[in-house]
Write a protein that holds these residues in place. Structure first.
Motif, PDB file in Angstrom:
ATOM      1  N   ARG A 152     -96.796 -11.446-107.089  1.00  0.00           N
ATOM      2  CA  ARG A 152     -97.801 -10.401-107.291  1.00  0.00           C
ATOM      3  C   ARG A 152     -98.495 -10.062-105.969  1.00  0.00           C
ATOM      4  N   THR A 153     -98.866 -11.083-105.213  1.00  0.00           N
ATOM      5  CA  THR A 153     -99.509 -10.856-103.926  1.00  0.00           C
ATOM      6  C   THR A 153     -98.592 -10.090-102.982  1.00  0.00           C
ATOM      7  N   LEU A 154     -97.321 -10.442-102.988  1.00  0.00           N
ATOM      8  CA  LEU A 154     -96.360  -9.746-102.143  1.00  0.00           C
ATOM      9  C   LEU A 154     -96.250  -8.281-102.544  1.00  0.00           C
ATOM     10  N   LEU A 155     -96.227  -8.008-103.851  1.00  0.00           N
ATOM     11  CA  LEU A 155     -96.157  -6.627-104.331  1.00  0.00           C
ATOM     12  C   LEU A 155     -97.377  -5.836-103.876  1.00  0.00           C
ATOM     13  N   LEU A 156     -98.559  -6.415-104.024  1.00  0.00           N
ATOM     14  CA  LEU A 156     -99.783  -5.726-103.626  1.00  0.00           C
ATOM     15  C   LEU A 156     -99.802  -5.451-102.123  1.00  0.00           C
ATOM     16  N   ALA A 157     -99.374  -6.425-101.346  1.00  0.00           N
ATOM     17  CA  ALA A 157     -99.359  -6.252 -99.895  1.00  0.00           C
ATOM     18  C   ALA A 157     -98.377  -5.159 -99.480  1.00  0.00           C
ATOM     19  N   LEU A 158     -97.227  -5.112-100.162  1.00  0.00           N
ATOM     20  CA  LEU A 158     -96.233  -4.084 -99.836  1.00  0.00           C
ATOM     21  C   LEU A 158     -96.720  -2.691-100.238  1.00  0.00           C
ATOM     22  N   ILE A 159     -97.568  -2.615-101.253  1.00  0.00           N
ATOM     23  CA  ILE A 159     -98.160  -1.322-101.616  1.00  0.00           C
ATOM     24  C   ILE A 159     -99.009  -0.799-100.466  1.00  0.00           C
ATOM     25  N   VAL A 160     -99.773  -1.702 -99.833  1.00  0.00           N
ATOM     26  CA  VAL A 160    -100.608  -1.299 -98.688  1.00  0.00           C
ATOM     27  C   VAL A 160     -99.724  -0.780 -97.553  1.00  0.00           C
ATOM     28  N   VAL A 161     -98.637  -1.486 -97.280  1.00  0.00           N
ATOM     29  CA  VAL A 161     -97.720  -1.056 -96.220  1.00  0.00           C
ATOM     30  C   VAL A 161     -97.112   0.291 -96.575  1.00  0.00           C
ATOM     31  N   GLY A 162     -96.716   0.468 -97.839  1.00  0.00           N
ATOM     32  CA  GLY A 162     -96.139   1.739 -98.269  1.00  0.00           C
ATOM     33  C   GLY A 162     -97.109   2.896 -98.122  1.00  0.00           C
ATOM     34  N   LEU A 163     -98.368   2.670 -98.468  1.00  0.00           N
ATOM     35  CA  LEU A 163     -99.384   3.709 -98.308  1.00  0.00           C
ATOM     36  C   LEU A 163     -99.561   4.079 -96.830  1.00  0.00           C
ATOM     37  N   ALA A 164     -99.523   3.063 -95.970  1.00  0.00           N
ATOM     38  CA  ALA A 164     -99.642   3.328 -94.534  1.00  0.00           C
ATOM     39  C   ALA A 164     -98.453   4.132 -94.027  1.00  0.00           C
ATOM     40  N   LEU A 165     -97.266   3.851 -94.574  1.00  0.00           N
ATOM     41  CA  LEU A 165     -96.063   4.583 -94.160  1.00  0.00           C
ATOM     42  C   LEU A 165     -96.107   6.043 -94.591  1.00  0.00           C
ATOM     43  N   VAL A 166     -96.922   6.341 -95.592  1.00  0.00           N
ATOM     44  CA  VAL A 166     -97.086   7.739 -96.026  1.00  0.00           C
ATOM     45  C   VAL A 166     -98.228   8.397 -95.262  1.00  0.00           C
ATOM     46  N   TRP A 167     -99.375   7.716 -95.185  1.00  0.00           N
ATOM     47  CA  TRP A 167    -100.585   8.317 -94.640  1.00  0.00           C
ATOM     48  C   TRP A 167    -100.513   8.581 -93.141  1.00  0.00           C
ATOM     49  N   PHE A 168    -100.183   7.586 -92.358  1.00  0.00           N
ATOM     50  CA  PHE A 168    -100.262   7.757 -90.906  1.00  0.00           C
ATOM     51  C   PHE A 168     -99.214   8.724 -90.349  1.00  0.00           C
ATOM     52  N   PRO A 169     -97.947   8.694 -90.824  1.00  0.00           N
ATOM     53  CA  PRO A 169     -97.034   9.753 -90.381  1.00  0.00           C
ATOM     54  C   PRO A 169     -97.508  11.138 -90.810  1.00  0.00           C
ATOM     55  N   ALA A 170     -98.147  11.234 -91.994  1.00  0.00           N
ATOM     56  CA  ALA A 170     -98.675  12.530 -92.435  1.00  0.00           C
ATOM     57  C   ALA A 170     -99.763  13.019 -91.489  1.00  0.00           C
ATOM     58  N   VAL A 171    -100.620  12.109 -91.041  1.00  0.00           N
ATOM     59  CA  VAL A 171    -101.659  12.469 -90.067  1.00  0.00           C
ATOM     60  C   VAL A 171    -101.015  12.951 -88.773  1.00  0.00           C
ATOM     61  N   ALA A 172     -99.988  12.220 -88.319  1.00  0.00           N
ATOM     62  CA  ALA A 172     -99.303  12.598 -87.082  1.00  0.00           C
ATOM     63  C   ALA A 172     -98.675  13.981 -87.200  1.00  0.00           C
ATOM     64  N   LEU A 173     -98.031  14.251 -88.334  1.00  0.00           N
ATOM     65  CA  LEU A 173     -97.379  15.550 -88.535  1.00  0.00           C
ATOM     66  C   LEU A 173     -98.407  16.673 -88.635  1.00  0.00           C
ATOM     67  N   LEU A 174     -99.551  16.399 -89.258  1.00  0.00           N
ATOM     68  CA  LEU A 174    -100.595  17.422 -89.358  1.00  0.00           C
ATOM     69  C   LEU A 174    -101.159  17.749 -87.981  1.00  0.00           C
ATOM     70  N   VAL A 175    -101.425  16.714 -87.198  1.00  0.00           N
ATOM     71  CA  VAL A 175    -101.939  16.951 -85.842  1.00  0.00           C
ATOM     72  C   VAL A 175    -100.923  17.731 -85.023  1.00  0.00           C
ATOM     73  N   ASP A 176     -99.634  17.369 -85.172  1.00  0.00           N
ATOM     74  CA  ASP A 176     -98.595  18.100 -84.442  1.00  0.00           C
ATOM     75  C   ASP A 176     -98.522  19.544 -84.913  1.00  0.00           C
ATOM     76  N   ARG A 177     -98.735  19.740 -86.209  1.00  0.00           N
ATOM     77  CA  ARG A 177     -98.704  21.104 -86.769  1.00  0.00           C
ATOM     78  C   ARG A 177     -99.802  21.969 -86.162  1.00  0.00           C
ATOM     79  N   LEU A 178    -100.942  21.332 -85.946  1.00  0.00           N
ATOM     80  CA  LEU A 178    -102.072  22.037 -85.335  1.00  0.00           C
ATOM     81  C   LEU A 178    -102.016  21.980 -83.815  1.00  0.00           C
ATOM     82  N   GLY A 179    -100.914  21.452 -83.308  1.00  0.00           N
ATOM     83  CA  GLY A 179    -100.801  21.197 -81.882  1.00  0.00           C
ATOM     84  C   GLY A 179    -100.957  22.416 -80.999  1.00  0.00           C
ATOM     85  N   ARG A 180    -100.511  23.578 -81.487  1.00  0.00           N
ATOM     86  CA  ARG A 180    -100.607  24.783 -80.648  1.00  0.00           C
ATOM     87  C   ARG A 180    -102.052  25.064 -80.277  1.00  0.00           C
TER      88      ARG A 180
END
Length: 204
Positions: free
Chosen positions: A143-171
């Motif tokens: 259970r602990t492993l599942l919960l920890a992997l959820i945090v990692v999965g959320l980070a894999l979605v959120w931070f690349p999304a932030v990077a892509l948004l900043v790049d989108r506004l890059g001009r």
């Protein structure tokens, strides 16, 4: 549906999305290029994997039990974040516009990883939060492993999304005046966060 799992996902999403050193470093690198921003985001997820392994192995408990070790990690993490902030402001002072030290392939990945891996509050958060969402009588390890992997999965979605948004506004963000303003803000935020992290073990 597992109500505890849904509740944990909501709490974890709020924690991951909360602005801090990770967010600032991703923005800083995304201003250089999309590739640098995404690489930095993946580095942060890699740092979270380290914390996941530590929490599951119980090493996070050692940090709580040994204050000197925890303070040493605080000093290392704070020093590194302060270094990134000062380096950004130094590049800005030299009139180079947005920081250009994140363009090399491995460097933003390393910055993201080290910034997160040296965050001493992450393992404590794992240690204090995860047990609250382990149902009574359930095996703790899977259970602990599942919960920890959820945090990692959320980070894999959120931070690349932030990077892509900043790049989108890059001009707009990469215009000289805007780039200098954003570089100044991110550098100042990183430096301030680094000073806060350094001050906590010194005044406690």
């Amino acid at each position: 549906m597992d109500a505890q799992l849904v509740a944990f996902t909501g709490v974890a999403a709020g924690m991951v999305a909360m602005p801090g050193a990770d967010f600032t470093v991703v923005v800083r690198n995304a201003l250089v290029s999309r590739r640098a921003g995404v690489a930095c985001a993946l580095g942060i997820a890699g740092g979270l994997l380290v914390h996941t392994a530590l929490a599951v192995a119980g090493v996070a408990a050692v940090l709580v039990a040994v204050p000197a070790l925890f303070r040493a990690l605080q000093l290392l993490g704070g020093g590194y974040v302060l270094y990134l902030g000062v380096r950004t402001l130094w590049s800005l002072w030299r009139a180079q516009g947005a920081p250009a030290d994140g363009s090399a392939g491995a460097r933003p990945l390393r910055q993201g990883f080290v910034t997160n891996a040296l965050n001493p509050k992450a393992p404590i958060t794992f240690l204090s939060l995860l047990p609250q969402f382990v149902p009574a009588g359930s095996p703790a390890l899977p259970r602990t492993l599942l919960l920890a992997l959820i945090v990692v999965g959320l980070a894999l979605v959120w931070f690349p999304a932030v990077a892509l948004l900043v790049d989108r506004l890059g001009r707009w963000l990469r215009r000289p005046r805007a780039a200098r303003a954003v570089a100044g803000v991110t550098g100042a935020v990183l430096a301030l966060l680094g000073l806060v992290l350094l001050s906590e073990p010194l005044v406690s």
